[in-house]
Design a protein around this motif. Structure first.
Motif, PDB file in Angstrom:
ATOM      1  N   MET A  66     -12.845   8.911 -11.329  1.00 53.87           N
ATOM      2  CA  MET A  66     -13.621   7.582 -11.674  1.00 53.87           C
ATOM      3  C   MET A  66     -13.169   6.670 -10.515  1.00 53.87           C
ATOM      4  O   MET A  66     -14.145   5.852  -9.771  1.00 53.87           O
ATOM      5  N   THR A  67     -11.865   6.262 -10.224  1.00 52.17           N
ATOM      6  CA  THR A  67     -11.527   5.166  -9.182  1.00 52.17           C
ATOM      7  C   THR A  67     -10.844   6.100  -8.153  1.00 52.17           C
ATOM      8  O   THR A  67     -10.395   7.251  -8.305  1.00 52.17           O
ATOM      9  N   GLY A  68     -10.486   5.242  -7.079  1.00 50.82           N
ATOM     10  CA  GLY A  68      -9.535   5.769  -5.942  1.00 50.82           C
ATOM     11  C   GLY A  68      -8.257   5.676  -6.475  1.00 50.82           C
ATOM     12  O   GLY A  68      -7.754   5.727  -7.415  1.00 50.82           O
ATOM     13  N   ARG A  69      -7.585   5.397  -5.270  1.00 54.07           N
ATOM     14  CA  ARG A  69      -6.115   5.480  -5.533  1.00 54.07           C
ATOM     15  C   ARG A  69      -5.653   4.257  -6.020  1.00 54.07           C
ATOM     16  O   ARG A  69      -6.381   3.086  -6.046  1.00 54.07           O
ATOM     17  N   PRO A  70      -4.501   4.200  -6.904  1.00 57.68           N
ATOM     18  CA  PRO A  70      -3.943   3.054  -7.599  1.00 57.68           C
ATOM     19  C   PRO A  70      -3.515   2.163  -6.745  1.00 57.68           C
ATOM     20  O   PRO A  70      -3.205   2.441  -5.570  1.00 57.68           O
ATOM     21  N   PRO A  71      -3.437   0.930  -7.378  1.00 61.33           N
ATOM     22  CA  PRO A  71      -2.926  -0.170  -6.416  1.00 61.33           C
ATOM     23  C   PRO A  71      -1.369  -0.151  -5.912  1.00 61.33           C
ATOM     24  O   PRO A  71      -0.872   0.521  -6.800  1.00 61.33           O
ATOM     25  N   LEU A  72      -1.103  -0.659  -4.953  1.00 64.57           N
ATOM     26  CA  LEU A  72       0.406  -0.709  -4.619  1.00 64.57           C
ATOM     27  C   LEU A  72       1.053  -1.106  -5.315  1.00 64.57           C
ATOM     28  O   LEU A  72       0.779  -2.078  -6.218  1.00 64.57           O
ATOM     29  N   ARG A  73       2.501  -0.421  -5.499  1.00 65.59           N
ATOM     30  CA  ARG A  73       3.402  -1.569  -6.027  1.00 65.59           C
ATOM     31  C   ARG A  73       3.628  -2.858  -5.416  1.00 65.59           C
ATOM     32  O   ARG A  73       3.684  -2.632  -4.053  1.00 65.59           O
ATOM     33  N   GLN A  74       4.225  -3.729  -6.116  1.00 65.35           N
ATOM     34  CA  GLN A  74       4.596  -4.891  -5.077  1.00 65.35           C
ATOM     35  C   GLN A  74       5.630  -4.761  -3.962  1.00 65.35           C
ATOM     36  O   GLN A  74       5.190  -5.569  -2.806  1.00 65.35           O
ATOM     37  N   ALA A  75       6.599  -3.945  -4.367  1.00 64.87           N
ATOM     38  CA  ALA A  75       7.582  -3.775  -3.096  1.00 64.87           C
ATOM     39  C   ALA A  75       6.873  -2.956  -2.276  1.00 64.87           C
ATOM     40  O   ALA A  75       7.144  -3.247  -0.823  1.00 64.87           O
ATOM     41  N   ALA A  76       6.075  -2.082  -2.373  1.00 62.67           N
ATOM     42  CA  ALA A  76       5.435  -1.169  -1.188  1.00 62.67           C
ATOM     43  C   ALA A  76       4.618  -2.146  -0.320  1.00 62.67           C
ATOM     44  O   ALA A  76       4.442  -2.095   0.786  1.00 62.67           O
ATOM     45  N   ALA A  77       3.732  -3.193  -1.007  1.00 62.15           N
ATOM     46  CA  ALA A  77       2.860  -3.900  -0.415  1.00 62.15           C
ATOM     47  C   ALA A  77       3.788  -4.967   0.533  1.00 62.15           C
ATOM     48  O   ALA A  77       3.300  -5.209   1.687  1.00 62.15           O
ATOM     49  N   GLY A  78       4.667  -5.366   0.026  1.00 65.72           N
ATOM     50  CA  GLY A  78       5.883  -6.284   1.005  1.00 65.72           C
ATOM     51  C   GLY A  78       6.419  -5.360   1.930  1.00 65.72           C
ATOM     52  O   GLY A  78       6.414  -5.961   3.104  1.00 65.72           O
ATOM     53  N   ILE A  79       6.646  -4.339   1.769  1.00 65.94           N
ATOM     54  CA  ILE A  79       7.171  -3.424   3.009  1.00 65.94           C
ATOM     55  C   ILE A  79       6.269  -3.194   4.070  1.00 65.94           C
ATOM     56  O   ILE A  79       6.587  -3.332   5.199  1.00 65.94           O
ATOM     57  N   ILE A  80       4.939  -2.716   3.769  1.00 65.89           N
ATOM     58  CA  ILE A  80       3.785  -2.709   4.753  1.00 65.89           C
ATOM     59  C   ILE A  80       3.633  -3.744   5.366  1.00 65.89           C
ATOM     60  O   ILE A  80       3.584  -3.961   6.639  1.00 65.89           O
ATOM     61  N   ILE A  81       3.632  -4.829   4.871  1.00 65.03           N
ATOM     62  CA  ILE A  81       3.553  -6.393   5.371  1.00 65.03           C
ATOM     63  C   ILE A  81       4.560  -6.655   6.437  1.00 65.03           C
ATOM     64  O   ILE A  81       4.366  -7.070   7.344  1.00 65.03           O
ATOM     65  N   ALA A  82       5.900  -6.467   5.914  1.00 61.65           N
ATOM     66  CA  ALA A  82       6.891  -6.650   6.817  1.00 61.65           C
ATOM     67  C   ALA A  82       7.099  -5.821   8.061  1.00 61.65           C
ATOM     68  O   ALA A  82       7.316  -6.251   9.285  1.00 61.65           O
ATOM     69  N   VAL A  83       6.928  -4.464   7.835  1.00 60.98           N
ATOM     70  CA  VAL A  83       7.046  -3.779   8.901  1.00 60.98           C
ATOM     71  C   VAL A  83       5.888  -3.825  10.005  1.00 60.98           C
ATOM     72  O   VAL A  83       6.068  -3.840  11.330  1.00 60.98           O
ATOM     73  N   LEU A  84       4.566  -4.252   9.410  1.00 65.04           N
ATOM     74  CA  LEU A  84       3.537  -4.357  10.568  1.00 65.04           C
ATOM     75  C   LEU A  84       3.820  -5.722  11.235  1.00 65.04           C
ATOM     76  O   LEU A  84       3.316  -5.926  12.533  1.00 65.04           O
ATOM     77  N   ALA A  85       4.291  -6.614  10.689  1.00 64.11           N
ATOM     78  CA  ALA A  85       4.647  -7.907  11.427  1.00 64.11           C
ATOM     79  C   ALA A  85       5.475  -7.692  12.066  1.00 64.11           C
ATOM     80  O   ALA A  85       5.604  -8.485  13.366  1.00 64.11           O
ATOM     81  N   VAL A  86       6.924  -7.060  12.050  1.00 55.85           N
ATOM     82  CA  VAL A  86       7.812  -6.833  12.833  1.00 55.85           C
ATOM     83  C   VAL A  86       7.285  -6.169  14.295  1.00 55.85           C
ATOM     84  O   VAL A  86       7.709  -6.412  15.249  1.00 55.85           O
ATOM     85  N   LEU A  87       6.551  -5.024  13.807  1.00 54.16           N
ATOM     86  CA  LEU A  87       5.822  -4.278  15.101  1.00 54.16           C
ATOM     87  C   LEU A  87       5.076  -5.246  15.973  1.00 54.16           C
ATOM     88  O   LEU A  87       5.057  -5.118  17.177  1.00 54.16           O
ATOM     89  N   VAL A  88       4.058  -6.125  15.551  1.00 55.95           N
ATOM     90  CA  VAL A  88       3.492  -7.163  16.195  1.00 55.95           C
ATOM     91  C   VAL A  88       4.448  -7.878  16.604  1.00 55.95           C
ATOM     92  O   VAL A  88       4.020  -8.177  17.953  1.00 55.95           O
ATOM     93  N   LEU A  89       5.119  -8.514  16.184  1.00 54.67           N
ATOM     94  CA  LEU A  89       6.202  -9.582  16.759  1.00 54.67           C
ATOM     95  C   LEU A  89       6.757  -9.063  17.936  1.00 54.67           C
ATOM     96  O   LEU A  89       6.777  -9.603  19.053  1.00 54.67           O
ATOM     97  N   ALA A  90       7.462  -7.686  17.994  1.00 58.72           N
ATOM     98  CA  ALA A  90       8.082  -7.230  18.810  1.00 58.72           C
ATOM     99  C   ALA A  90       7.152  -6.788  20.103  1.00 58.72           C
ATOM    100  O   ALA A  90       7.535  -7.005  21.274  1.00 58.72           O
ATOM    101  N   ALA A  91       5.940  -6.297  19.715  1.00 55.48           N
ATOM    102  CA  ALA A  91       5.086  -6.236  20.776  1.00 55.48           C
ATOM    103  C   ALA A  91       4.744  -7.138  21.655  1.00 55.48           C
ATOM    104  O   ALA A  91       4.638  -7.517  23.038  1.00 55.48           O
TER     105      ALA A  91
END
Length: 198
Positions: free
Chosen positions: A1-26
């Protein structure tokens, strides 16, 4: 019926934080390389007029606007970073939104770091710019913009955010069309049976 379930709140926060740190470092690493290796305000052609390295320090915004009110841009960047942090902690459960906001946050933090810690002083620092692509700009009488890695992510992710809004993708991963379909389906069914949420 539908695709993957939504992220858990903590997982979304981790993705945002990791990507932000990588871009900041670059961003900060490339600015460090530019400061150490490029002559100040002298063009260094890399691919002819397609790509030129040109080190400069920008006290204003794009096209050197607002050079006399640098502190305003510092506050604006801090507010944007705070809003993204709040969304990460309370609202975002969509993978696409997490990626877009994480990359955007990294770009914002890259330029905010310059504003806070570079010369001439705290909150009025000049942003390090060093990328010049003259072919991208077609405004007569206006100099081509000189930008940095953080600017690339800010502009591209603002476009991505606009696309996500236009396609109706919500922070929780639901879509506008799907929500309307569910409402119409509920209206068509008059039975008092209980329903379950995904």
């Amino acid at each position: 019926m539908t695709g993957r379930p939504p992220l858990r709140q903590a997982a979304a926060g981790i993705i945002i934080a990791v990507l932000a740190v990588l871009v900041l470092a670059a961003d900060q690493f490339t600015k460090h390389l530019a400061l150490d290796n490029l002559p100040y305000q002298e063009p260094v052609p890399v691919l002819g007029d397609f790509l030129i390295l040109y080190l400069t320090k920008n006290p204003g915004a794009a096209f050197s606007l607002g050079v006399g009110v640098t502190w305003v841009f510092t506050i604006a960047l801090a507010v944007v970073a705070g809003v993204i942090g709040w969304l990460a902690a309370t609202r975002v459960r969509s993978r696409l939104w997490a990626v877009a906001l994480g990359l955007l946050l990294g770009g914002v933090l890259g330029n905010l770091t310059d504003r806070l810690f570079r010369e001439p002083g705290f909150a009025v620092g000049h942003v390090i710019d060093f990328i010049n692509t003259p072919w991208m700009w077609f405004f007569p009488g206006m100099s081509p913009a000189i930008y940095n890695v953080a600017d690339i992510f800010i502009v591209s992710m603002m476009i991505a955010v606009a696309i996500l809004v236009l396609v109706g993708l919500h922070f929780d991963g639901s879509r506008e069309a799907r929500a309307k379909d569910e409402q119409s389906g509920a209206a068509a069914s008059d039975s008092p049976q209980t329903t379950t949420e995904d």
